[in-house]
Design an enzyme around this catalytic site. Sequence first.
Site, short mmCIF file in Angstrom:
data_model
loop_
_atom_site.label_atom_id
_atom_site.label_comp_id
_atom_site.label_asym_id
_atom_site.label_seq_id
_atom_site.Cartn_x
_atom_site.Cartn_y
_atom_site.Cartn_z
N LYS A 71 0.78 -1.35 -0.02
CA LYS A 71 -0.10 0.00 0.07
C LYS A 71 0.89 1.17 0.02
CE LYS A 71 -2.28 0.80 3.84
NZ LYS A 71 -1.86 -0.23 4.30
N THR A 73 3.99 1.55 -0.72
CA THR A 73 4.89 1.36 -1.94
C THR A 73 4.15 1.98 -3.17
OG1 THR A 73 6.09 -0.40 -0.95
CG2 THR A 73 6.00 -0.03 -3.69
N ARG A 94 2.01 8.53 7.05
CA ARG A 94 2.16 8.51 8.43
C ARG A 94 3.66 8.04 8.54
NH1 ARG A 94 -1.15 3.49 10.20
NH2 ARG A 94 -0.50 2.85 7.98
N LYS A 105 6.31 -6.52 11.18
CA LYS A 105 5.62 -5.86 10.06
C LYS A 105 6.59 -4.96 9.13
CE LYS A 105 2.05 -2.37 9.08
NZ LYS A 105 3.07 -1.33 8.47
N ALA A 273 -3.84 1.60 12.61
CA ALA A 273 -5.39 1.33 12.19
C ALA A 273 -6.01 0.42 12.68
CB ALA A 273 -5.27 1.25 10.64
N PHE A 301 -3.48 -0.60 7.20
CA PHE A 301 -4.08 -1.92 6.92
C PHE A 301 -5.11 -1.93 5.89
CE2 PHE A 301 -2.59 -2.29 11.51
CZ PHE A 301 -1.55 -3.09 11.25
N PHE A 381 3.71 -9.06 -9.55
CA PHE A 381 4.90 -9.79 -9.17
C PHE A 381 5.22 -10.58 -10.47
CE2 PHE A 381 3.50 -8.92 -5.06
CZ PHE A 381 4.40 -8.91 -4.03
N TRP A 409 7.25 -1.00 -7.44
CA TRP A 409 8.37 -1.51 -6.66
C TRP A 409 9.71 -1.83 -7.43
CZ3 TRP A 409 11.19 -5.89 -6.46
CH2 TRP A 409 12.08 -6.19 -5.26
#
Length: 556
Positions: A71, A73, A94, A105, A273, A301, A381, A409
């Site tokens: 998210k 990224t 954030r 995480k 969150a 999240f 991916f 990415w």
Amino acid sequence: MKTDIEIAQEAVMEPVGKVAEKLGIPEDALEFYGRYKAKLSDEFLDSLRDRPEGKLILVTAINPTPAGEGKTTTSVGLGQAFGRLGKKAVIALREPSLGPCFGIKGGAAGGGYAQVVPMEELNLHFTGDFHAITSANNLLAALLDNHIQQGNELQIDTRQIVWKRCLDMNDRVLRNIVVGLGNRTDGFVREDHFVITVASEIMAVLCLAEDMQDLKKRLARIIVAYNYAGEPVTAGDLQATGAMAALLKDALKPNLIQTLEHTPALVHGGPFANIAHGCNSVRATRTALKMADFCITEAGFGADLGAEKFFDIKCRMAGLKPDAAVLVATIRALKYNGGVAKADLNRENLEALKKGIENLEKHIENLQKYGVPVVVALNAFVTDTEAETEYVRGFCEERQCEFALSEVWEKGGEGGIALAQKVLETLEQKESHFQVLYEDTLPLADKIHRVATEIYGAESVNFSAAARSQLKKLTELGFGHLPVCMAKNQYSFSDNPKLLGRPRNFELTVREVYVSAGAGFVVVLTGDVVTMPGLSRKPAAYGIDVSDDGVITGLF
């Protein structure tokens, strides 16, 4: 492939003053924290008040899985792509918590070639905002205990102290502690608790405050305990407001940094969150909207937590009206939701994809309830197959939802061009008819029921006896008009993290309810969610080090 930190350390950053020039920010409006970080002055923020606002784009995601979604990224890559298309955009994110950085995480700087930098400084101490929040929180706790020690003029019932100390670290042994042991002068003996800093009400207050005046009003309203008559005792009653505001004076100012491609980024505030409201500060978002044509922000999240709270808490309070939402998903995560083990996610499996895509379907439906146009960003991916990708594309288009592949990415802004063009096209062709999920006048229990049934898909809600009593008391105290902040595990729509996909016919259990009067919402604890996380068996801290010449390694 290089690691995130290797990519970040090889980046050639621009001095933050040069980044500020792109937004018309004069040098005297910057408060420098080294060469690559700066805070924006209050005087500059005041000068923006009469400017028109740009478009507000929320980036959210499906429920997180060990397969990864990307998210942040995507948020960073989308901002970089806007820059490549000649659009004036600012990213509003954030700040990371130290707890996840040393836990499991990870940080919150994005990944690959879609990162904000300086990455190590952002993920560690940054500009000291979290230190200030922790200090203000614990100053209030110290003043509370000292007031009781010095005679308890406010008649605080020591059995009804609700304020907790905090620490920005995953430390499970601090969840439930005993304080005041020792001599009589060491205080009174009582049970106490810690929460992680990002779950502190001070964090929420800072992120929702419009300015210093609003910050002080919110701080004064914080309820720390109840007296023997059952009446609230506030931070204002303890004469704590001024000193807390002094500690938060600089933390209230948004932080300016840059992406790998020098796109401006305002990174400010960091509530979780799953146990808080999960959005960056109102000040940073509003500033970004005033300085650019597009503000790209995110909420933590999955959309069932972050997006719901962004809409029903942040937008409601600040009067923000989002123009579009980008919903991030990966084929790997959808197959995981369909029952595929993590080790087998690289293999094509259309049956599992068809089963797991129900998770994406529910999130699309939820976002559409708010009247906001939705674009699904499929984070690509190399193991994704053409058949899998086309299935997801067709699935989204059948549900009147735009779709775009994202390769940020691997390729940075270039890999986000298709997504950026789709977002721009959506903004031009589809009007947002944003609306919140429930009215202020709806009773608290009904607000909880509406979120549980309409957003989570629960069949019913089971309120514990304690929760029912707390709801009754909060309503009697005049807090019934506030929005609800649901504290729930992030892995499932339900309160059971093992129920993946799109669970149905489940009951949501509400075990505790309390008011964050300063923040302006009622917190609802569901299932087994905790407000102070613990470390895993092999925390990320094991792999982090620093060389003799000061280069940090192992930080993702």
